[in-house]
Scaffold this motif. Sequence first.
Motif, PDB file in Angstrom:
ATOM      1  N   CYS A  71     -16.160  -9.936  -7.532  1.00  0.00           N
ATOM      2  CA  CYS A  71     -14.791 -10.458  -7.421  1.00  0.00           C
ATOM      3  C   CYS A  71     -14.712 -11.416  -6.238  1.00  0.00           C
ATOM      4  O   CYS A  71     -15.096 -11.064  -5.113  1.00  0.00           O
TER       5      CYS A  71
ATOM      6  N   THR B 214     -11.973 -12.624  -4.949  1.00  0.00           N
ATOM      7  CA  THR B 214     -10.790 -12.382  -4.110  1.00  0.00           C
ATOM      8  C   THR B 214     -11.110 -11.455  -2.943  1.00  0.00           C
ATOM      9  O   THR B 214     -10.722 -11.697  -1.802  1.00  0.00           O
ATOM     10  N   CYS B 215     -11.827 -10.369  -3.249  1.00  0.00           N
ATOM     11  CA  CYS B 215     -12.127  -9.367  -2.204  1.00  0.00           C
ATOM     12  C   CYS B 215     -13.590  -9.383  -1.795  1.00  0.00           C
ATOM     13  O   CYS B 215     -14.018  -8.542  -0.996  1.00  0.00           O
TER      14      CYS B 215
ATOM     15  N   GLN C  70     -11.040  -3.963  -1.856  1.00  0.00           N
ATOM     16  CA  GLN C  70      -9.838  -3.781  -1.059  1.00  0.00           C
ATOM     17  C   GLN C  70      -9.505  -5.058  -0.304  1.00  0.00           C
ATOM     18  O   GLN C  70     -10.376  -5.863   0.006  1.00  0.00           O
ATOM     19  N   ILE C  71      -8.225  -5.195  -0.034  1.00  0.00           N
ATOM     20  CA  ILE C  71      -7.743  -6.301   0.784  1.00  0.00           C
ATOM     21  C   ILE C  71      -7.194  -5.713   2.071  1.00  0.00           C
ATOM     22  O   ILE C  71      -6.298  -4.859   2.041  1.00  0.00           O
TER      23      ILE C  71
ATOM     24  N   CYS D 147      -7.643  -4.291  -4.322  1.00  0.00           N
ATOM     25  CA  CYS D 147      -7.596  -5.689  -4.775  1.00  0.00           C
ATOM     26  C   CYS D 147      -6.974  -5.748  -6.174  1.00  0.00           C
ATOM     27  O   CYS D 147      -7.410  -5.036  -7.084  1.00  0.00           O
TER      28      CYS D 147
ATOM     29  N   SER E  84      -7.001  -8.320  -8.205  1.00  0.00           N
ATOM     30  CA  SER E  84      -7.802  -9.121  -9.138  1.00  0.00           C
ATOM     31  C   SER E  84      -8.802  -8.264  -9.905  1.00  0.00           C
ATOM     32  O   SER E  84      -9.026  -8.460 -11.105  1.00  0.00           O
TER      33      SER E  84
END
Length: 364
Positions: free
Chosen positions: A174, A176-177, A182-183, A200, A202
């Motif tokens: 992914c 995004t993360c 996790q973000i 996350c 996404s």
Amino acid sequence: MSSKRDYYEVLGVSNSTSESEIKSQYRKLALKFHPDRNKSPDAAEHFKEISEAYAVLSDTEKRKIYDQFGHAGVDGRYSTEDIFQGARGDFSDIFSDIFGRSGGFESIFETVFGRGGGFGGFGRQKGADLLYETSITLEDVLHGKKMEIEVPKDVDCGVCKGSGCKPGTSKTTCSTCNGNGQIRMSRNMGFSTFVTIQPCKSCNGAGKIIQAPCQSCKGKRKTRGIKNIKFDIPSGIESGDYTIQGEGESISGGINGDLIVRVQVKPHQKFKRDGIDVFYDIPINMIDATIGTTIEVPTLEGTEKIQVEEGSQPNTIIKLKGKGLPRQHNRGRGDQYVRLVVNIPKKLSKHQKNLLDELRKTFD
């Protein structure tokens, strides 16, 4: 038997230690073993061990269950997340005092359990729990029992082997993360820093994304089927609900539910149970009670001879030490108590009456 050390031993307290004293003792140990302060290789493991012990012993309900059933009772009812989540506020207070207001619960435990472990499930959806009911005998309570059951549930797809990907393809990280699942977001509020960790969106916390879904399960990784599950019912168990973690229904991007095994200990034809002790009533005639005798009584493991002393009164209790049930995950066993039920005959022959009448005269 659990390989974990006794929680009281871990904290260096006794089972009669008050909650405030346990909290004070944990505070001292947290200062000693926190990885930011203690650079020894095993500090993190010690810190995790004492924190788990404190999370259980600082909670009245969990401590009561632990005192009665040991590690199996707690592990059978709570996941790791449940154990620590229950003490979340308490931990935050302790660590704020020790490390300052910026030393929050999430940031401290992230160093021990990692972003993907321990507390990584907070905020994620959980699959449905499943219920299985079974009944066992007192003999099963004495010896324990191995179980193998079939549970209708979602199982790994046979086509993609549970990957969710079309055969010949694989998941991608992914973006995004960056695969963390996790973000993490930090906000500086001047006097303190607030850290939040969220799954996350996404990848739904998985850290990976399926680009080409399996046509059989549509990328869900699971199909409906039957799963064989083996587990042990420990000796000394009581009637109640016990949890097998992760054997419930699964949910995409979330964590598995649990299998709740509802155990009912069946009434015994001969014995009555009271915790770890068993009780048995044996009828004897008044002559045996008067002059004494040796009788044989049943136990959960066979028979045992006992001596009825002369002049034994109705409802006299004779204890068979160690012939009861085991303490779950602890040494020793309960006892069996034999109650003498003296039978007084309702009908006697003329000869018997005469004999008793002659006996009565000797007491005058």
